[in-house]
Design a protein around this motif. Structure first.
Motif, PDB file in Angstrom:
ATOM      1  N   PHE A 114       8.481   5.120  -6.592  1.00  0.00           N
ATOM      2  CA  PHE A 114       7.229   5.405  -7.300  1.00  0.00           C
ATOM      3  C   PHE A 114       7.336   6.744  -8.022  1.00  0.00           C
ATOM      4  O   PHE A 114       7.056   6.846  -9.231  1.00  0.00           O
ATOM      5  CB  PHE A 114       6.086   5.416  -6.287  1.00  0.00           C
ATOM      6  CG  PHE A 114       4.785   5.978  -6.766  1.00  0.00           C
ATOM      7  CD1 PHE A 114       3.969   5.272  -7.632  1.00  0.00           C
ATOM      8  CD2 PHE A 114       4.346   7.217  -6.314  1.00  0.00           C
ATOM      9  CE1 PHE A 114       2.744   5.784  -8.051  1.00  0.00           C
ATOM     10  CE2 PHE A 114       3.133   7.740  -6.714  1.00  0.00           C
ATOM     11  CZ  PHE A 114       2.329   7.020  -7.593  1.00  0.00           C
TER      12      PHE A 114
ATOM     13  N   ALA B   3      -0.828   4.102  -8.970  1.00  0.00           N
ATOM     14  CA  ALA B   3      -1.266   3.910  -7.584  1.00  0.00           C
ATOM     15  C   ALA B   3      -2.463   2.963  -7.510  1.00  0.00           C
ATOM     16  O   ALA B   3      -2.537   2.112  -6.612  1.00  0.00           O
ATOM     17  CB  ALA B   3      -1.606   5.256  -6.956  1.00  0.00           C
TER      18      ALA B   3
ATOM     19  N   ASP C 120       9.547  -1.090  -3.781  1.00  0.00           N
ATOM     20  CA  ASP C 120       8.139  -0.835  -3.485  1.00  0.00           C
ATOM     21  C   ASP C 120       8.024   0.239  -2.411  1.00  0.00           C
ATOM     22  O   ASP C 120       7.650  -0.024  -1.263  1.00  0.00           O
ATOM     23  CB  ASP C 120       7.449  -2.133  -3.034  1.00  0.00           C
ATOM     24  CG  ASP C 120       7.234  -3.104  -4.183  1.00  0.00           C
ATOM     25  OD1 ASP C 120       6.981  -2.634  -5.309  1.00  0.00           O
ATOM     26  OD2 ASP C 120       7.315  -4.322  -3.962  1.00  0.00           O
ATOM     27  N   ASN C 121       8.337   1.462  -2.796  1.00  0.00           N
ATOM     28  CA  ASN C 121       8.191   2.574  -1.871  1.00  0.00           C
ATOM     29  C   ASN C 121       7.852   3.842  -2.641  1.00  0.00           C
ATOM     30  O   ASN C 121       7.883   3.881  -3.879  1.00  0.00           O
ATOM     31  CB  ASN C 121       9.446   2.762  -1.004  1.00  0.00           C
ATOM     32  CG  ASN C 121      10.704   3.036  -1.814  1.00  0.00           C
ATOM     33  OD1 ASN C 121      10.645   3.591  -2.913  1.00  0.00           O
ATOM     34  ND2 ASN C 121      11.849   2.651  -1.279  1.00  0.00           N
ATOM     35  N   LEU C 122       7.521   4.888  -1.905  1.00  0.00           N
ATOM     36  CA  LEU C 122       7.070   6.130  -2.515  1.00  0.00           C
ATOM     37  C   LEU C 122       8.193   6.824  -3.285  1.00  0.00           C
ATOM     38  O   LEU C 122       7.962   7.451  -4.320  1.00  0.00           O
ATOM     39  CB  LEU C 122       6.531   7.055  -1.417  1.00  0.00           C
ATOM     40  CG  LEU C 122       5.536   8.150  -1.811  1.00  0.00           C
ATOM     41  CD1 LEU C 122       4.313   7.558  -2.503  1.00  0.00           C
ATOM     42  CD2 LEU C 122       5.111   8.939  -0.573  1.00  0.00           C
TER      43      LEU C 122
ATOM     44  N   VAL D   7       5.365  -1.873  -7.492  1.00  0.00           N
ATOM     45  CA  VAL D   7       5.518  -0.577  -8.152  1.00  0.00           C
ATOM     46  C   VAL D   7       6.156  -0.777  -9.527  1.00  0.00           C
ATOM     47  O   VAL D   7       5.729  -0.170 -10.518  1.00  0.00           O
ATOM     48  CB  VAL D   7       6.353   0.379  -7.279  1.00  0.00           C
ATOM     49  CG1 VAL D   7       6.697   1.653  -8.042  1.00  0.00           C
ATOM     50  CG2 VAL D   7       5.603   0.726  -5.999  1.00  0.00           C
TER      51      VAL D   7
ATOM     52  N   THR E 143       0.849  -1.190   0.000  1.00  0.00           N
ATOM     53  CA  THR E 143       0.000   0.000   0.000  1.00  0.00           C
ATOM     54  C   THR E 143       0.883   1.238   0.000  1.00  0.00           C
ATOM     55  O   THR E 143       1.728   1.406   0.877  1.00  0.00           O
ATOM     56  CB  THR E 143      -0.925   0.017   1.233  1.00  0.00           C
ATOM     57  OG1 THR E 143      -1.728  -1.157   1.245  1.00  0.00           O
ATOM     58  CG2 THR E 143      -1.822   1.245   1.198  1.00  0.00           C
ATOM     59  N   LEU E 144       0.684   2.097  -0.990  1.00  0.00           N
ATOM     60  CA  LEU E 144       1.394   3.362  -1.028  1.00  0.00           C
ATOM     61  C   LEU E 144       0.652   4.385  -0.180  1.00  0.00           C
ATOM     62  O   LEU E 144      -0.585   4.358  -0.108  1.00  0.00           O
ATOM     63  CB  LEU E 144       1.494   3.881  -2.458  1.00  0.00           C
ATOM     64  CG  LEU E 144       2.416   3.127  -3.416  1.00  0.00           C
ATOM     65  CD1 LEU E 144       2.200   3.621  -4.844  1.00  0.00           C
ATOM     66  CD2 LEU E 144       3.874   3.310  -3.009  1.00  0.00           C
TER      67      LEU E 144
ATOM     68  N   GLU F 103       8.399  13.331  -3.326  1.00  0.00           N
ATOM     69  CA  GLU F 103       8.077  12.462  -2.195  1.00  0.00           C
ATOM     70  C   GLU F 103       7.868  13.278  -0.920  1.00  0.00           C
ATOM     71  O   GLU F 103       6.905  13.064  -0.176  1.00  0.00           O
ATOM     72  CB  GLU F 103       9.196  11.444  -1.985  1.00  0.00           C
ATOM     73  CG  GLU F 103       8.962  10.512  -0.814  1.00  0.00           C
ATOM     74  CD  GLU F 103      10.188   9.680  -0.470  1.00  0.00           C
ATOM     75  OE1 GLU F 103      10.041   8.722   0.307  1.00  0.00           O
ATOM     76  OE2 GLU F 103      11.292   9.988  -0.974  1.00  0.00           O
TER      77      GLU F 103
END
Length: 246
Positions: free
Chosen positions: A80, A24, A75-77, A34, A2-3, A170
């Motif tokens: 992303f 998203a 898999d991180n913001l 991602v 989950t972002l 970010e």
């Protein structure tokens, strides 16, 4: 995975909103990594997005992208937003990567980056591009915040500010007054120059960037980017809007 929620109505996210919402949603509802979500919508001109595990241990990240035409993605913001900048400005991102890879090939990877790699990384992570009337740029260079944002405020209608750095994007998921971009001026002698991926890529040359021609800009001061900045008192904060060091 989950972002964190992103407010896509924010004005600095206009260049990234369409792709960002699609990626998203794919991450949230498939669910997908991602990398997989970015890969699912990318055009051919953008390198492939792969999971971070594809980056061999000890291999320099930028060199790997250049050699394999793939972008290892966590898999991180942070990654992303890096992917969204690749989707929106693939030629500019490729130019930065080419310069990084050439410098790595020339000097290797040391504990401390050289001046060019340091400047490239700074722009890639925290950079922005400003196309504005000369009066605004002069005020920004002089750190004359009152002129920049109060007495010449109407000139911002003729300006365009593009946030390029993915770490900057970010940070702005949770907007705070002190968040500051490193701004590069973009214009030509004939007048304002529209932000265009090819033009941006063309402006990114080693000689220009190596001297770090960036000017700090607290981005919450931009008219329309923060409700509180409609009052002149917003800029009377010496901890954020600092003058030039003597």
């Amino acid at each position: 995975m989950t972002l964190p929620a992103v407010d896509w109505a924010q004005p600095w996210l206009v260049p990234y909103r369409a792709h960002g919402e699609a990626v998203a949603q794919a991450v949230a509802h498939r669910p997908a990594s991602v990398a997989a979500a970015l890969q699912g919508i990318k055009p051919e001109v953008v390198p492939d997005f792969v999971h971070q595990d594809a980056l061999p241990a000890g291999q320099a990240y930028e060199a790997h992208i250049f050699q394999t035409r793939t972008v290892p993605t966590r898999d991180n913001l942070h990654d992303f937003f890096n992917g969204l900048v690749w989707l929106a400005f693939p030629q500019a991102k490729r130019r930065l990567n080419e310069l990084q890879a050439a410098e790595i090939a020339r000097t290797g990877v040391a504990a401390v980056r050289g001046p060019l790699r340091d400047a490239l990384t700074l722009f890639d992570e925290n950079g922005a591009v400003l196309d504005a009337p000369p009066a605004l740029w002069r005020a920004l260079v002089a750190r004359d915040w009152h002129t920049l944002f109060v007495t010449q405020r109407e000139l911002w209608a003729e300006a365009r500010l593009l946030l390029f750095g993915h770490a900057l994007l970010e940070k702005l998921v949770t907007p705070r007054k002190p968040i500051t971009a490193h701004v590069l001026l973009m214009h030509d002698a004939t007048g304002p120059m529209a932000f265009d991926d090819a033009l941006l890529a063309e402006s990114l040359d080693a000689e220009r960037l190596e001297v770090k021609p960036f000017v700090p800009l607290p981005v919450m001061g931009v008219p329309g980017w923060c409700a509180g900045n409609s009052s002149a008192s917003f800029y009377a904060d010496p901890y954020v809007f600092r003058g030039l060091s003597r």
